[in-house]
Design a protein around this motif. Structure first.
Motif, mmCIF file in Angstrom:
data_model
loop_
_atom_site.group_PDB
_atom_site.id
_atom_site.type_symbol
_atom_site.label_atom_id
_atom_site.label_comp_id
_atom_site.label_asym_id
_atom_site.label_seq_id
_atom_site.Cartn_x
_atom_site.Cartn_y
_atom_site.Cartn_z
ATOM 1 N N ASP A 46 60.294 39.611 -32.312
ATOM 2 C CA ASP A 46 60.339 40.071 -33.707
ATOM 3 C C ASP A 46 60.160 41.584 -33.777
ATOM 4 O O ASP A 46 60.817 42.262 -34.573
ATOM 5 N N MET A 47 59.273 42.135 -32.946
ATOM 6 C CA MET A 47 59.048 43.589 -32.945
ATOM 7 C C MET A 47 60.314 44.327 -32.528
ATOM 8 O O MET A 47 60.700 45.315 -33.152
ATOM 9 N N LEU A 48 60.972 43.840 -31.494
ATOM 10 C CA LEU A 48 62.192 44.504 -31.034
ATOM 11 C C LEU A 48 63.283 44.454 -32.101
ATOM 12 O O LEU A 48 63.985 45.447 -32.328
ATOM 13 N N ARG A 49 63.423 43.329 -32.765
ATOM 14 C CA ARG A 49 64.424 43.224 -33.835
ATOM 15 C C ARG A 49 64.052 44.116 -35.008
ATOM 16 O O ARG A 49 64.904 44.787 -35.594
ATOM 17 N N TYR A 50 62.761 44.140 -35.363
ATOM 18 C CA TYR A 50 62.285 45.014 -36.437
ATOM 19 C C TYR A 50 62.590 46.483 -36.099
ATOM 20 O O TYR A 50 63.032 47.245 -36.951
ATOM 21 N N MET A 51 62.389 46.851 -34.850
ATOM 22 C CA MET A 51 62.674 48.223 -34.423
ATOM 23 C C MET A 51 64.161 48.550 -34.560
ATOM 24 O O MET A 51 64.524 49.680 -34.880
ATOM 25 N N GLU A 52 65.031 47.552 -34.311
ATOM 26 C CA GLU A 52 66.473 47.777 -34.479
ATOM 27 C C GLU A 52 66.802 48.130 -35.927
ATOM 28 O O GLU A 52 67.682 48.942 -36.199
ATOM 29 N N TYR A 53 66.101 47.508 -36.858
ATOM 30 C CA TYR A 53 66.322 47.797 -38.275
ATOM 31 C C TYR A 53 65.701 49.134 -38.698
ATOM 32 O O TYR A 53 66.096 49.693 -39.713
ATOM 33 N N THR A 54 64.708 49.597 -37.968
ATOM 34 C CA THR A 54 63.925 50.759 -38.428
ATOM 35 C C THR A 54 64.019 51.927 -37.444
ATOM 36 O O THR A 54 64.998 52.651 -37.462
ATOM 37 N N VAL A 55 63.030 52.091 -36.605
ATOM 38 C CA VAL A 55 62.901 53.306 -35.791
ATOM 39 C C VAL A 55 64.043 53.547 -34.817
ATOM 40 O O VAL A 55 64.296 54.691 -34.438
ATOM 41 N N LEU A 56 64.738 52.510 -34.394
ATOM 42 C CA LEU A 56 65.878 52.703 -33.493
ATOM 43 C C LEU A 56 67.152 53.053 -34.246
ATOM 44 O O LEU A 56 68.185 53.325 -33.643
ATOM 45 N N ASN A 57 67.078 53.076 -35.551
ATOM 46 C CA ASN A 57 68.220 53.356 -36.418
ATOM 47 C C ASN A 57 68.192 54.835 -36.817
ATOM 48 O O ASN A 57 68.081 55.179 -37.998
ATOM 49 N N GLU A 58 68.293 55.690 -35.812
ATOM 50 C CA GLU A 58 68.173 57.138 -35.999
ATOM 51 C C GLU A 58 69.079 57.670 -37.115
ATOM 52 O O GLU A 58 70.257 57.347 -37.175
ATOM 53 N N GLY A 59 68.477 58.454 -38.014
ATOM 54 C CA GLY A 59 69.215 59.079 -39.098
ATOM 55 C C GLY A 59 69.379 58.217 -40.338
ATOM 56 O O GLY A 59 69.813 58.703 -41.381
ATOM 57 N N ALA A 60 69.027 56.950 -40.248
ATOM 58 C CA ALA A 60 69.172 56.054 -41.402
ATOM 59 C C ALA A 60 68.082 56.355 -42.434
ATOM 60 O O ALA A 60 66.953 56.691 -42.080
ATOM 61 N N PRO A 61 68.414 56.237 -43.708
ATOM 62 C CA PRO A 61 67.404 56.499 -44.749
ATOM 63 C C PRO A 61 66.450 55.323 -44.916
ATOM 64 O O PRO A 61 66.786 54.182 -44.615
ATOM 65 N N TYR A 62 65.254 55.639 -45.357
ATOM 66 C CA TYR A 62 64.279 54.614 -45.745
ATOM 67 C C TYR A 62 63.370 55.214 -46.806
ATOM 68 O O TYR A 62 63.316 56.429 -46.975
ATOM 69 N N ILE A 63 62.691 54.350 -47.531
ATOM 70 C CA ILE A 63 61.769 54.794 -48.568
ATOM 71 C C ILE A 63 60.373 54.839 -47.959
ATOM 72 O O ILE A 63 59.846 53.819 -47.524
ATOM 73 N N GLY A 64 59.783 56.015 -47.926
ATOM 74 C CA GLY A 64 58.464 56.201 -47.343
ATOM 75 C C GLY A 64 57.362 55.917 -48.353
ATOM 76 O O GLY A 64 57.618 55.613 -49.525
ATOM 77 N N VAL A 65 56.126 56.032 -47.861
ATOM 78 C CA VAL A 65 54.955 55.858 -48.727
ATOM 79 C C VAL A 65 55.080 56.839 -49.888
ATOM 80 O O VAL A 65 55.445 57.997 -49.696
ATOM 81 N N GLY A 66 54.828 56.384 -51.092
ATOM 82 C CA GLY A 66 54.940 57.236 -52.273
ATOM 83 C C GLY A 66 56.340 57.271 -52.850
ATOM 84 O O GLY A 66 56.615 58.024 -53.775
ATOM 85 N N GLY A 67 57.268 56.482 -52.280
ATOM 86 C CA GLY A 67 58.615 56.398 -52.832
ATOM 87 C C GLY A 67 59.549 57.527 -52.430
ATOM 88 O O GLY A 67 60.626 57.656 -52.988
ATOM 89 N N ARG A 68 59.159 58.337 -51.473
ATOM 90 C CA ARG A 68 59.996 59.455 -51.021
ATOM 91 C C ARG A 68 61.085 58.990 -50.058
ATOM 92 O O ARG A 68 60.813 58.208 -49.151
ATOM 93 N N MET A 69 62.305 59.493 -50.246
ATOM 94 C CA MET A 69 63.408 59.196 -49.331
ATOM 95 C C MET A 69 63.163 59.956 -48.035
ATOM 96 O O MET A 69 62.921 61.159 -48.045
#
Length: 156
Positions: A46-69
């Motif tokens: 699950d961690m490896l798959r989660y990483m594929e969606y997040t930290v391994l997805n270099e340059g992809a946008p996400y919403i950070g703490v406080g709602g910042r892009m």
């Protein structure tokens, strides 16, 4: 976003930078740092798959703490470790965050949102733990990438 109660895990996995290890071990807790929860996965796949969606997805946008892009930076596996943690107390503070997508979203988008939501579990507050095993990330990630490259693509 919607939250639902999650079953209380007996162990969880947490990705962190190596530079955080000393303070984590001395405090025996994972801090949430401005978020409502601190986040974990229930197992390594699950961690490896989660990483594929997040930290391994270099340059992809996400919403950070406080709602910042924000945008995922280049991920350096050598700077990170996995922690296998046993929560200190049996507390009912575990939640799953269920990503909400528009009703008219494609079936593929809905399936990805459901999968992404199921990969992680949040603990409300700072998680204190009784046991911690430090796992080097690089060999696990290298093996995971090798398996992905050796798996033939589905042809439809």
């Amino acid at each position: 976003m919607s939250y639902t109660k999650a079953r209380i895990p007996t162990e969880v996995y947490h990705l962190t930078k190596k530079e955080n290890l000393d303070s984590i071990l001395s405090e025996k807790r994972i801090r949430r740092f401005g978020d409502t929860e601190c986040w974990f996965c229930r197992d390594i796949p699950d961690m490896l798959r989660y990483m594929e969606y997040t930290v391994l997805n270099e340059g992809a946008p996400y919403i950070g703490v406080g709602g910042r892009m924000m945008y995922y930076p280049k991920f350096e596996p050598s700077e990170h470790i996995l922690l296998k943690l046993t929560p200190q107390k049996w507390e009912d503070k575990w939640y799953q965050w269920n990503q909400v997508v528009p009703q008219n979203a494609s079936a593929e988008t809905k399936a990805q949102a459901a999968e992404f939501s199921s990969l992680k579990v949040g603990y409300r507050g700072d998680l204190r733990f009784s046991k911690c095993e430090v796992i080097e990330l690089e060999p696990i990630l290298a093996e995971h990438i090798d398996q992905d490259e050796s798996t033939p693509a589905m042809v439809m």
